[in-house]
Design a protein around this motif. Structure first.
Motif, PDB file in Angstrom:
ATOM      1  N   ASP A 149     -46.764 -20.795 -17.953  1.00  0.00           N
ATOM      2  CA  ASP A 149     -48.317 -20.749 -18.984  1.00  0.00           C
ATOM      3  C   ASP A 149     -48.321 -19.296 -18.999  1.00  0.00           C
ATOM      4  O   ASP A 149     -47.849 -17.728 -18.629  1.00  0.00           O
ATOM      5  N   GLU A 150     -49.460 -18.445 -19.835  1.00  0.00           N
ATOM      6  CA  GLU A 150     -50.145 -17.158 -19.298  1.00  0.00           C
ATOM      7  C   GLU A 150     -50.395 -16.644 -18.025  1.00  0.00           C
ATOM      8  O   GLU A 150     -50.641 -15.240 -18.054  1.00  0.00           O
ATOM      9  N   TYR A 151     -50.579 -17.121 -17.250  1.00  0.00           N
ATOM     10  CA  TYR A 151     -50.844 -16.848 -15.728  1.00  0.00           C
ATOM     11  C   TYR A 151     -49.504 -16.822 -15.097  1.00  0.00           C
ATOM     12  O   TYR A 151     -50.053 -16.038 -13.991  1.00  0.00           O
ATOM     13  N   GLU A 206     -47.877 -14.076 -15.007  1.00  0.00           N
ATOM     14  CA  GLU A 206     -47.462 -12.442 -14.641  1.00  0.00           C
ATOM     15  C   GLU A 206     -48.865 -12.431 -13.598  1.00  0.00           C
ATOM     16  O   GLU A 206     -48.734 -11.432 -12.989  1.00  0.00           O
ATOM     17  N   THR A 207     -50.275 -13.019 -14.044  1.00  0.00           N
ATOM     18  CA  THR A 207     -50.797 -12.295 -12.629  1.00  0.00           C
ATOM     19  C   THR A 207     -51.584 -13.224 -11.683  1.00  0.00           C
ATOM     20  O   THR A 207     -52.367 -12.896 -10.661  1.00  0.00           O
ATOM     21  N   ALA A 208     -50.600 -14.664 -11.036  1.00  0.00           N
ATOM     22  CA  ALA A 208     -50.787 -15.483 -10.671  1.00  0.00           C
ATOM     23  C   ALA A 208     -51.132 -14.811  -9.195  1.00  0.00           C
ATOM     24  O   ALA A 208     -49.979 -14.133  -8.790  1.00  0.00           O
ATOM     25  N   THR A 209     -51.023 -15.575  -8.316  1.00  0.00           N
ATOM     26  CA  THR A 209     -50.623 -14.795  -7.073  1.00  0.00           C
ATOM     27  C   THR A 209     -49.282 -16.087  -6.822  1.00  0.00           C
ATOM     28  O   THR A 209     -50.281 -17.053  -6.225  1.00  0.00           O
ATOM     29  N   HIS A 210     -48.084 -15.713  -6.343  1.00  0.00           N
ATOM     30  CA  HIS A 210     -46.857 -16.913  -6.086  1.00  0.00           C
ATOM     31  C   HIS A 210     -46.490 -17.703  -4.105  1.00  0.00           C
ATOM     32  O   HIS A 210     -46.926 -16.212  -4.313  1.00  0.00           O
ATOM     33  N   PHE A 211     -46.377 -17.954  -4.037  1.00  0.00           N
ATOM     34  CA  PHE A 211     -45.835 -18.141  -2.748  1.00  0.00           C
ATOM     35  C   PHE A 211     -44.302 -19.908  -2.359  1.00  0.00           C
ATOM     36  O   PHE A 211     -44.194 -20.247  -3.674  1.00  0.00           O
ATOM     37  N   PHE A 247     -52.516 -19.491  -6.676  1.00  0.00           N
ATOM     38  CA  PHE A 247     -53.009 -19.648  -6.713  1.00  0.00           C
ATOM     39  C   PHE A 247     -53.839 -18.102  -7.697  1.00  0.00           C
ATOM     40  O   PHE A 247     -52.993 -17.966  -8.715  1.00  0.00           O
ATOM     41  N   ARG A 248     -55.160 -18.167  -8.821  1.00  0.00           N
ATOM     42  CA  ARG A 248     -55.327 -17.238  -9.614  1.00  0.00           C
ATOM     43  C   ARG A 248     -57.304 -17.010  -9.472  1.00  0.00           C
ATOM     44  O   ARG A 248     -57.534 -18.667  -9.445  1.00  0.00           O
ATOM     45  N   GLU A 249     -57.577 -15.993  -9.779  1.00  0.00           N
ATOM     46  CA  GLU A 249     -58.805 -16.358  -9.952  1.00  0.00           C
ATOM     47  C   GLU A 249     -59.047 -17.158 -11.039  1.00  0.00           C
ATOM     48  O   GLU A 249     -58.760 -16.771 -12.400  1.00  0.00           O
TER      49      GLU A 249
END
Length: 147
Positions: A39-41, A43-48, A62-64
């Motif tokens: 999805d569109e998130y 690039e901006t999400a924090t991945h683990f 996670f993301r805001e």
């Protein structure tokens, strides 16, 4: 950042490993359509990504998110490879994710849990809010947690 075999996916190799786990679990195993998984998130999400002896076995992000007018941490795409389930990788992923989110000054967590994973999140202190619903044709429930 590493914690109990879980790393912040802060470079291309680790992100590719996290995405490979997600593909194996959600697309291949559960039949989630590709267009819903990515999805569109991204690039901006924090991945683990979680590694067992160098092999990627788990992923999460996670993301805001805004919920009821508050800034919350939305936990998404938590996945552990089938042959690694029951080895505590899910808990380790969530603890790492929550620690990183707390450092980013989130104190409230929100997620959509597959109903098959509801008890797992219950054990981690999440509480169900609302009724069951379908997401990608899979039953889910909304869950929240405060640190």
């Amino acid at each position: 950042m590493t914690r109990d075999g879980v790393f912040l996916a802060d470079d291309e190799e680790k992100r590719d490993d996290a995405f490979a786990v997600r593909r194996a679990v959600f697309v291949d195993e559960q039949g989630v359509p590709e267009e819903l998984e990515w999805d569109e998130y991204e690039e901006t999400a924090t991945h683990f990504v979680a590694y067992d002896a160098g092999r990627p076995v788990g992923a999460a992000r996670f993301r805001e998110y805004e919920l009821d007018g508050d800034r919350v941490c939305k936990v998404e795409r938590v996945a552990v490879l089938e042959d690694s389930r029951g080895e505590d990788w899910g808990r380790r992923l969530m603890e790492s994710l929550e620690a990183e989110a707390a450092d980013a000054e989130f104190d409230r967590f929100y997620l959509h849990a597959q109903t098959s994973a509801r008890e797992f999140y219950d054990r981690l202190g999440y509480e169900q809010v609302g009724d069951e619903f379908l997401e990608a044709d899979i039953p889910h429930v909304k869950m929240v947690k405060r640190l």
